[in-house]
Design an enzyme around this catalytic site. Sequence first.
Site, PDB file in Angstrom:
ATOM      1  N   ILE A 155       0.991  -1.135   0.020  1.00 51.21           N
ATOM      2  CA  ILE A 155      -0.001   0.086  -0.068  1.00 51.21           C
ATOM      3  C   ILE A 155       1.001   1.274   0.108  1.00 51.21           C
ATOM      4  CG2 ILE A 155      -1.833   1.205   1.205  1.00 51.21           C
ATOM      5  CD1 ILE A 155      -2.758  -1.518   2.575  1.00 51.21           C
TER       6      ILE A 155
ATOM      7  N   GLU B 153       2.474  -3.648   5.438  1.00 50.89           N
ATOM      8  CA  GLU B 153       1.575  -3.521   4.342  1.00 50.89           C
ATOM      9  C   GLU B 153       1.933  -4.090   3.098  1.00 50.89           C
ATOM     10  OE1 GLU B 153       4.523   0.343   4.188  1.00 50.89           O
ATOM     11  OE2 GLU B 153       3.639  -1.257   5.679  1.00 50.89           O
TER      12      GLU B 153
END
Length: 220
Positions: A103, A145
């Site tokens: 992300i 992430e």
Amino acid sequence: MGIHLPDIQTYINIAEKTSGRLNTLVLTIAVVSLLLLFLAGLIVLSVLEKWYMQRAGRSMREESNKDPLTGTFNRRISEVYLNEAFKRFQLSLSNPALVFFDIDNFKKVNDTWGHETGDIVLKAVTDQIAQTLRSTDHLFRWGGEEFLLIADGINPENALNFAAKLNQVIAQHLFPVNADSHENPINVTISIGISWFDVSDQRVETALNRADQALYRAKS
């Protein structure tokens, strides 16, 4: 009855002997039946216990291999899948795409809305990705992430379309900033790097490094 009285005792003795044998037979059948029922019960209980223990053990193994937040497989079990994929490649059976994605600017999400929102976004991103996957694909949380996807049937010719689809799925989705309200949702994007095994690879890590480098080029 046409029987002499002195002969009655003889018939009584025969009847008692027959009755005794019958009683013994009935008692034997009853005892054997009870023993068989007892053994059958033990067998059923043993089978049920074995089934339950196997199911519980399988469930525990599955849970120990899952990331508790996102529900994806964790990095530890990814080594097993990667090694199996590498063996299949060496046998010329398949060459899956090794897809790293993470992300973008995730630290900003945590800093702006807090770590609870960060967790919500992580879970929502993986849920969106999972909806696009096939039963043969395997998704792992690599760390933070960053995620790893092992996908069969994705070759260099269709990799760009595949990556664009994943990007679009995430970029067009609105993610809530808290669990209790869907007001003021946010957009996030992901960066993707893809590689495949090569005949010159001696280790799985070599192919993973190529995917990792591709990911950082995508971020640039």
